[in-house]
Design a protein around this motif. Structure first.
Motif, PDB file in Angstrom:
ATOM      1  N   GLU A   1       0.859  -1.177   0.000  1.00  0.00           N
ATOM      2  CA  GLU A   1       0.000   0.000   0.000  1.00  0.00           C
ATOM      3  C   GLU A   1       0.894   1.225   0.000  1.00  0.00           C
ATOM      4  O   GLU A   1       1.788   1.354   0.830  1.00  0.00           O
ATOM      5  CB  GLU A   1      -0.920   0.016   1.216  1.00  0.00           C
TER       6      GLU A   1
ATOM      7  N   ASN B   1       1.014   5.543  -0.036  1.00  0.00           N
ATOM      8  CA  ASN B   1       0.270   6.765   0.260  1.00  0.00           C
ATOM      9  C   ASN B   1       1.159   7.974  -0.012  1.00  0.00           C
ATOM     10  O   ASN B   1       2.309   8.012   0.447  1.00  0.00           O
ATOM     11  CB  ASN B   1      -0.175   6.783   1.727  1.00  0.00           C
TER      12      ASN B   1
ATOM     13  N   THR C   1      -4.240   6.712  -2.299  1.00  0.00           N
ATOM     14  CA  THR C   1      -3.843   5.402  -1.789  1.00  0.00           C
ATOM     15  C   THR C   1      -3.769   4.438  -2.969  1.00  0.00           C
ATOM     16  O   THR C   1      -4.722   4.319  -3.747  1.00  0.00           O
ATOM     17  CB  THR C   1      -4.851   4.867  -0.759  1.00  0.00           C
TER      18      THR C   1
END
Length: 482
Positions: A98, A100, A107
């Motif tokens: 993930e 960010n 995201t």
């Protein structure tokens, strides 16, 4: 940089090259590798020939050498290195990663070996699946950068952590910290953006107050003033964006001008722009300066010593009628209609305004120079003659200021002027003009210039040319919008 060069498709992300010896796997072996407790990421099915390498780019203006591999004819980039350079965070999640961005706006979920990935919950596809090789994940560069809200220019090898905004911008204002505030005039909802002027892509939403788009900036560039739809004045902190009301007077106020010491704001007052007044920044008290019942005042200017005011009066036609006052006998005399400049002595009690002009030309961009002269752009009312820059000296004598361009804009900066004009070949040139008459070329472009703002020290220009907002310093341009 031309906007057409900036690539939003996969052209730069899939640069076809010749494959050579090597294979993809866990540190070069095997078909899968554990990437965290309970997480397994599959490598691309079967052995894939690769070639390790590097690629030189600039990220936010600084040179970077990225680790790359050539896999199945495509150049892929180290995900962790690219993410780190553009300020994104990477964590292990859902059998993959993930990502960010540093502003918390995007995201991105990526799994090695899977073409499909998610951007803010929406599915997207890589041209070639991310590859796990030598303990690192490699991905397509353009799609990773754009997914995280960045911008990439393949021709110049430049990457921005945050994509520059697109659209139409006007109402440019400089602030004390060297930032630039601009109104995004084509936005569905009102929005003022604040741009950093050191690197491209550095901006944020400053205010969404519709009334703040035409704010008047204080001499120290720390505050802006604007009037709302009820006539009430407001102050906005140009650092924080905090807004507070100034006083309680709700009369119509236009053409706000700060005093040189920042303690007063002058304005034209009234539904018919018939008065000149001032308000105390400390107390909010309003004081009338001139109430001569002459309507249609505009373009208020205050001298640096607060001793004089200059403004334009739009003189309308005079209705005439005969003794019978019939509708058929009504005529309107336009012989004296037009714009005229007036000057008011603010240091003398009950002083009356004095007319500076009587000519029929249009008067634009009036400015009061340090020596007391008044400069304005004279435009032929019929459009038959070229614009000229005129100076009215303190003794009332008037003359043209000679230029090798047709002047279309002027602003008082420091002890001189910054002037923009159009050359014979259609180019726009911006000059700095000092009191001695010497001029220095600051910027030249073949593009159509619609907005100019000069920093307080005169060292930097903000220019909207062909719809793109740029900052000019030392003859070099930094483009802030697409």
């Amino acid at each position: 940089m031309r906007n057409s060069k900036w690539m939003g498709a996969a052209l730069a992300s899939a640069l076809l090259i010749t494959a050579s010896a090597g294979s993809v796997g866990a540190a070069g072996t095997g078909s899968s590798t554990k990437v965290g407790a309970g997480h397994t990421a599959a490598a691309a099915a079967g052995p894939v020939k690769v070639k390790e390498g590097t690629a030189a780019w600039t990220v936010n203006g600084s040179p970077v050498s990225f680790s790359t591999i050539d896999s199945s004819g495509y150049k892929l980039y180290s995900l962790s290195q690219v993410a780190g350079e553009i300020g994104a965070k990477v964590i292990l999640a859902q059998g993959g990663m993930e990502l960010n961005d540093s502003k918390g706006l995007h995201t991105v979920l990526i799994k090695p070996g899977a073409k499909s990935f998610q951007v803010d919950g929406a599915a997207q596809e890589f041209t070639v699946a991310p590859v796990l090789y030598g303990g690192k994940v490699y991905v397509e560069l353009t799609k990773l950068v754009t997914a995280l809200g960045g911008e990439l220019e393949a021709d110049s090898g430049a990457i921005l952590s945050f994509a520059r905004p697109e659209g139409t911008f006007d109402s440019l204002r400089w602030t004390a910290d060297g930032s630039l505030i601009a109104n995004k005039s084509d936005a569905e909802l009102p929005v003022l953006l604040k741009f950093g002027t050191a690197v491209e892509g550095d901006y944020h939403v400053f205010s969404s107050d519709d009334n703040a788009t035409e704010l008047a900036v204080s001499p120290d560039q720390g505050w802006g003033a604007f009037s709302d739809e009820t006539g009430l004045l407001h102050l906005i902190n140009l650092s924080s964006g905090a807004i507070r009301a100034l006083g309680t007077d709700n009369s119509v106020k236009t053409d706000l001008v700060w005093s040189a010491d920042g303690k007063k704001i002058y304005f034209i007052q009234g539904d018919k722009q018939e008065k000149i007044a001032q308000i105390s920044v400390d107390t909010g008290e309003v004081k009338t300066i001139l109430a001569d019942k002459v309507e249609n005042k505009s373009e208020l200017r205050i001298s640096g010593d607060d001793k004089s005011a200059v403004y334009i009066v739009n003189v309308t036609g005079v209705a005439k009628n005969d003794a019978d006052s019939t509708e058929d006998s009504l005529t309107v005399d336009y012989s004296k209609a037009g714009e005229q400049l007036y000057k008011l002595d603010l240091s003398a009690k009950e002083a009356k305004p004095a007319a500076l002009t009587t000519s029929p030309d249009n008067k634009l961009y009036p400015e009061i120079l340090a020596g007391g002269s008044v400069v304005y752009l004279s435009a032929d009312a019929e459009g038959d003659a070229a614009n000229t820059l005129k100076e009215i000296k303190a003794d009332g004598t008037a003359s043209n200021i000679a230029f090798d361009v047709e002047v279309n804009w002027a602003e008082n900066v420091g002890s001189g002027l910054v002037v923009s004009g159009t050359t014979a070949d259609g180019s726009t040139v911006i000059y700095s003009l000092v009191a001695s008459g010497a001029k220095t070329e600051l910027f030249r472009t073949a593009g159509d210039v619609s907005e100019i703002a000069v920093s307080k020290d005169g060292a930097r220009l903000a220019v909207v040319s062909d719809g793109k907002l740029s900052v000019i310093q030392g003859g070099k341009a930094l483009q802030l919008t697409q």
